[in-house]
Design an enzyme around this catalytic site. Structure first.
Site, mmCIF file in Angstrom:
data_model
loop_
_atom_site.group_PDB
_atom_site.id
_atom_site.type_symbol
_atom_site.label_atom_id
_atom_site.label_comp_id
_atom_site.label_asym_id
_atom_site.label_seq_id
_atom_site.Cartn_x
_atom_site.Cartn_y
_atom_site.Cartn_z
ATOM 1 N N ASP A 144 0.797 -1.234 0.000
ATOM 2 C CA ASP A 144 0.000 0.000 0.000
ATOM 3 C C ASP A 144 0.827 1.281 0.000
ATOM 4 O OD1 ASP A 144 -2.096 -1.757 0.322
ATOM 5 O OD2 ASP A 144 -2.344 -1.387 2.459
ATOM 6 N N ASP B 160 2.105 -16.794 11.858
ATOM 7 C CA ASP B 160 2.027 -17.359 13.210
ATOM 8 C C ASP B 160 0.633 -17.915 13.471
ATOM 9 O OD1 ASP B 160 0.363 -15.170 14.085
ATOM 10 O OD2 ASP B 160 2.171 -13.942 14.167
ATOM 11 N N ASP C 26 8.740 -9.300 17.823
ATOM 12 C CA ASP C 26 8.340 -9.039 16.430
ATOM 13 C C ASP C 26 6.997 -8.301 16.381
ATOM 14 O OD1 ASP C 26 10.615 -10.451 15.980
ATOM 15 O OD2 ASP C 26 9.685 -12.066 14.828
ATOM 16 N N HIS D 116 3.006 2.216 19.403
ATOM 17 C CA HIS D 116 2.231 1.384 20.329
ATOM 18 C C HIS D 116 2.704 -0.071 20.224
ATOM 19 C CE1 HIS D 116 -1.653 -0.120 22.202
ATOM 20 N NE2 HIS D 116 -1.228 -1.213 21.573
ATOM 21 N N GLU D 117 2.802 -0.570 18.987
ATOM 22 C CA GLU D 117 3.226 -1.965 18.794
ATOM 23 C C GLU D 117 4.665 -2.172 19.289
ATOM 24 O OE1 GLU D 117 1.098 -4.302 18.120
ATOM 25 O OE2 GLU D 117 -0.484 -2.800 17.840
ATOM 26 N N HIS E 77 4.877 -2.868 22.949
ATOM 27 C CA HIS E 77 4.740 -4.288 23.320
ATOM 28 C C HIS E 77 6.057 -5.027 23.086
ATOM 29 C CE1 HIS E 77 0.474 -4.126 23.966
ATOM 30 N NE2 HIS E 77 0.183 -3.839 22.712
ATOM 31 N N HIS F 26 -1.018 -3.237 27.785
ATOM 32 C CA HIS F 26 -2.033 -2.222 27.529
ATOM 33 C C HIS F 26 -2.324 -1.393 28.775
ATOM 34 C CE1 HIS F 26 -3.597 -4.285 23.698
ATOM 35 N NE2 HIS F 26 -2.737 -3.318 23.427
ATOM 36 N N MET G 294 -0.342 3.336 24.964
ATOM 37 C CA MET G 294 -0.583 1.904 25.085
ATOM 38 C C MET G 294 -2.065 1.560 25.327
ATOM 39 S SD MET G 294 2.300 0.866 24.266
ATOM 40 C CE MET G 294 1.947 -0.895 24.378
#
Ligand SMILES: [Ca+2]
Ligand SMILES: [Ca+2]
Ligand SMILES: [Zn+2]
Ligand SMILES: [Zn+2]
Length: 246
Positions: A110, A153, A177, A200-201, A204, A210, A218
């Protein structure tokens, strides 16, 4: 909370009851650890008690019923990482080194690769500015933090909307990851908030969970923020608790 509540009434009128029930079960299964059958044979927690956990997380009235406010939150696009962690096997929640490598394994079709690269660099920089962590670009498929727009996954995505991305706690292999759902249309118009969402990712990937605080980066649902590229004081405090100060 206010952001989700505003659209509540508009949304609820459009929803069919049957679709709603399966969405609601799926949501509680995925993000709140609801299980129809408890493998340990203990008394399973009822759907309505899980619903109360969810309502409590988002600061809603804990009715245990699927009201329109609750439904509106469930229909807001969000991160795929669960909001409660006690039932998930955790690999440990911090890296034991401060210098981490990252690499983009598969790009989205994209956006130009250079746009993705700069988004990712600015998202990681938000964390580097407030912590001792340093991120080094790598072209290896074995970087600590592998960023992918396709993934293989056992946590499948769900087509457009719904879950937008997910990430794994620090650790070997898939640990650290970050995967973005390629079924989303990642447009240039999304860019103003995209680095916040990527950050945000990465939170983690660094071991953060969160937050219930809507000011925090978060917070689990995706929304456009007034300011970009800014961590909240809570985010800074939490990353400093894990890795120390800048
Ligand atoms: Ca990894
Ligand atoms: Ca999705
Ligand atoms: Zn998340
Ligand atoms: Zn994945």
């Amino acid at each position: 909370m206010g952001l989700s509540l505003g659209i509540a009434c508009a949304v609820v009128l459009l929803v069919l009851p049957l679709i709603t029930f399966s969405l609601f079960q799926k949501y509680l299964r995925r993000f709140y650890g609801f299980q129809e059958v408890d493998p340990a044979g203990r008394r399973k927690r009822s759907l309505s008690s899980k619903l109360k956990d969810m309502q409590s997380f988002f600061g809603l009235n804990q009715t245990g019923n699927l009201d329109s406010y609750t439904l509106a939150v469930m229909q807001t696009p969000r991160c795929g990482v669960p909001d409660v962690h006690d039932y998930v096997h955790s690999q440990g929640n911090r890296w034991t080194k401060n210098v981490l490598t990252y690499s983009v394994g598969r790009y989205t079709s994209d956006l130009p690769a250079s746009t993705v690269d700069s988004l990712i660099a600015s998202a990681l920089d938000m964390w580097a500015k407030v912590s001792p962590l340093r991120f080094i670009r790598s072209f290896s498929q074995q970087a600590d933090i592998m960023v992918e727009f396709e993934h293989g996954d056992s946590f499948p995505f769900d087509g457009p909307k719904g879950t937008l991305a997910h990430a794994f706690d620090p650790g070997e292999g898939i640990g650290g990851d970050v995967h973005f759902d390629e079924d989303e249309l990642w447009t240039a118009g999304f860019n103003s908030s995209a680095s916040d969402f990527a950050a945000h990712e990465f939170g983690h990937a660094l071991g953060l969970r969160h937050s219930q605080n809507p000011e925090s980066l978060m917070y689990p649902t995706y929304r456009a923020r007034k300011t970009h590229n800014l961590l909240s004081s809570e985010d800074i405090m939490n990353i400093n608790v894990i890795y120390g100060m800048h």
